[in-house]
Design a protein around this motif. Structure first.
Motif, PDB file in Angstrom:
ATOM      1  N   ARG A   1       0.730  -1.161  -0.030  1.00  0.00           N
ATOM      2  CA  ARG A   1      -0.189  -0.120   0.076  1.00  0.00           C
ATOM      3  C   ARG A   1       1.053   1.092   0.164  1.00  0.00           C
ATOM      4  NH1 ARG A   1      -5.022   0.176   1.020  1.00  0.00           N
ATOM      5  NH2 ARG A   1      -4.958  -1.738   2.240  1.00  0.00           N
ATOM      6  N   LEU A   2       0.758   2.065  -0.982  1.00  0.00           N
ATOM      7  CA  LEU A   2       1.512   3.460  -1.042  1.00  0.00           C
ATOM      8  C   LEU A   2       0.575   4.516  -1.232  1.00  0.00           C
ATOM      9  CD1 LEU A   2       3.770   1.718  -2.371  1.00  0.00           C
ATOM     10  CD2 LEU A   2       4.450   3.482  -3.687  1.00  0.00           C
ATOM     11  N   ASP A   3       0.921   5.558  -0.299  1.00  0.00           N
ATOM     12  CA  ASP A   3       0.180   6.678  -0.111  1.00  0.00           C
ATOM     13  C   ASP A   3       0.372   7.518  -1.695  1.00  0.00           C
ATOM     14  OD1 ASP A   3      -0.812   9.218   1.150  1.00  0.00           O
ATOM     15  OD2 ASP A   3       0.972  10.082   0.400  1.00  0.00           O
ATOM     16  N   ASP A   4      -0.836   7.928  -2.245  1.00  0.00           N
ATOM     17  CA  ASP A   4      -0.959   9.055  -3.503  1.00  0.00           C
ATOM     18  C   ASP A   4       0.580   9.764  -3.505  1.00  0.00           C
ATOM     19  OD1 ASP A   4      -2.825   7.207  -4.177  1.00  0.00           O
ATOM     20  OD2 ASP A   4      -4.480   8.568  -3.960  1.00  0.00           O
ATOM     21  N   GLY A   5       0.656  10.418  -2.507  1.00  0.00           N
ATOM     22  CA  GLY A   5       1.645  11.404  -2.610  1.00  0.00           C
ATOM     23  C   GLY A   5       3.033  10.915  -3.180  1.00  0.00           C
ATOM     24  N   HIS A   6       3.156   9.568  -3.352  1.00  0.00           N
ATOM     25  CA  HIS A   6       4.485   9.139  -3.796  1.00  0.00           C
ATOM     26  C   HIS A   6       4.496   8.704  -5.347  1.00  0.00           C
ATOM     27  CE1 HIS A   6       6.163   8.789   0.147  1.00  0.00           C
ATOM     28  NE2 HIS A   6       5.218   8.019   0.408  1.00  0.00           N
ATOM     29  N   LEU A   7       3.257   9.018  -5.909  1.00  0.00           N
ATOM     30  CA  LEU A   7       3.069   8.819  -7.345  1.00  0.00           C
ATOM     31  C   LEU A   7       3.937   9.518  -8.208  1.00  0.00           C
ATOM     32  CD1 LEU A   7       1.340   7.034  -9.406  1.00  0.00           C
ATOM     33  CD2 LEU A   7      -0.471   9.040  -9.345  1.00  0.00           C
ATOM     34  N   ALA A   8       4.379  10.840  -7.804  1.00  0.00           N
ATOM     35  CA  ALA A   8       5.421  11.703  -8.801  1.00  0.00           C
ATOM     36  C   ALA A   8       6.636  10.786  -8.829  1.00  0.00           C
ATOM     37  CB  ALA A   8       5.516  12.990  -7.979  1.00  0.00           C
ATOM     38  N   GLU A   9       7.129  10.427  -7.770  1.00  0.00           N
ATOM     39  CA  GLU A   9       8.465   9.655  -7.959  1.00  0.00           C
ATOM     40  C   GLU A   9       8.393   8.507  -8.536  1.00  0.00           C
ATOM     41  OE1 GLU A   9      11.860   7.490  -4.719  1.00  0.00           O
ATOM     42  OE2 GLU A   9      10.150   8.803  -3.931  1.00  0.00           O
ATOM     43  N   LEU A  10       7.354   7.853  -8.527  1.00  0.00           N
ATOM     44  CA  LEU A  10       7.288   6.546  -9.412  1.00  0.00           C
ATOM     45  C   LEU A  10       7.063   6.724 -10.694  1.00  0.00           C
ATOM     46  CD1 LEU A  10       4.852   4.146  -7.077  1.00  0.00           C
ATOM     47  CD2 LEU A  10       7.273   4.444  -7.073  1.00  0.00           C
ATOM     48  N   ASP A  11       6.309   7.745 -10.892  1.00  0.00           N
ATOM     49  CA  ASP A  11       6.215   8.442 -12.358  1.00  0.00           C
ATOM     50  C   ASP A  11       7.576   8.808 -13.085  1.00  0.00           C
ATOM     51  OD1 ASP A  11       4.258   8.727 -14.641  1.00  0.00           O
ATOM     52  OD2 ASP A  11       4.343  10.862 -14.061  1.00  0.00           O
ATOM     53  N   ARG A  12       8.065   9.481 -12.263  1.00  0.00           N
ATOM     54  CA  ARG A  12       9.346   9.947 -12.703  1.00  0.00           C
ATOM     55  C   ARG A  12      10.400   8.851 -13.377  1.00  0.00           C
ATOM     56  NH1 ARG A  12      14.198   9.817 -10.812  1.00  0.00           N
ATOM     57  NH2 ARG A  12      13.666   9.323  -8.739  1.00  0.00           N
ATOM     58  N   LEU A  13      10.361   7.594 -12.357  1.00  0.00           N
ATOM     59  CA  LEU A  13      11.353   6.362 -12.368  1.00  0.00           C
ATOM     60  C   LEU A  13      10.345   5.616 -13.719  1.00  0.00           C
ATOM     61  CD1 LEU A  13      11.842   5.271  -9.060  1.00  0.00           C
ATOM     62  CD2 LEU A  13      13.472   6.031 -10.557  1.00  0.00           C
ATOM     63  N   ASP A  14       9.274   5.668 -14.024  1.00  0.00           N
ATOM     64  CA  ASP A  14       8.687   5.144 -15.102  1.00  0.00           C
ATOM     65  C   ASP A  14       8.773   5.704 -16.475  1.00  0.00           C
ATOM     66  OD1 ASP A  14       6.618   3.262 -16.025  1.00  0.00           O
ATOM     67  OD2 ASP A  14       5.232   5.084 -16.343  1.00  0.00           O
ATOM     68  N   ASP A  15       8.846   7.044 -16.434  1.00  0.00           N
ATOM     69  CA  ASP A  15       9.426   7.873 -17.625  1.00  0.00           C
ATOM     70  C   ASP A  15      10.689   7.421 -18.002  1.00  0.00           C
ATOM     71  OD1 ASP A  15       6.724   8.980 -17.687  1.00  0.00           O
ATOM     72  OD2 ASP A  15       7.496  10.812 -16.804  1.00  0.00           O
TER      73      ASP A  15
END
Length: 92
Positions: free
Chosen positions: A12-26
């Motif tokens: 379970r991840l807080d939605d606030g971490h989505l930006a970091e995951l999105d950067r790595l995904d890019d």
């Protein structure tokens, strides 16, 4: 949000971490498109490590619907290419 790492389980991840995951995904998407195997390995590891570090593991018997499904650490570049499609692993 619930994230599944294939072969490992869910966290379970807080939605606030989505930006970091999105950067790595890019980054991962760019490396897959270039066929950059060393970069792909490094960034896939960083993406999975971020989920492990930032998330709270769910019990093995929990069957929550996963909002994100990430490849296993040993996934090949080609396997991840198929998972990525045109938009990456993280919907944006």
């Amino acid at each position: 949000m619930i994230v599944r790492i294939m072969g490992e389980g869910q966290a379970r991840l807080d939605d606030g971490h989505l930006a970091e995951l999105d950067r790595l995904d890019d980054e991962l998407l760019a490396e897959v498109e270039k066929g950059d195997e060393p970069g792909f390995r490094r960034t896939l590891g960083a993406l999975l490590d971020a989920v492990r570090r930032l998330g709270t593991p769910l019990p093995d018997d929990a069957l929550e619907p996963s909002e994100l499904i990430l490849p296993a650490p040993d996934a090949s570049l080609e396997e991840v290419r198929e998972m990525l499609g045109d938009g990456g692993l993280i919907p944006g």
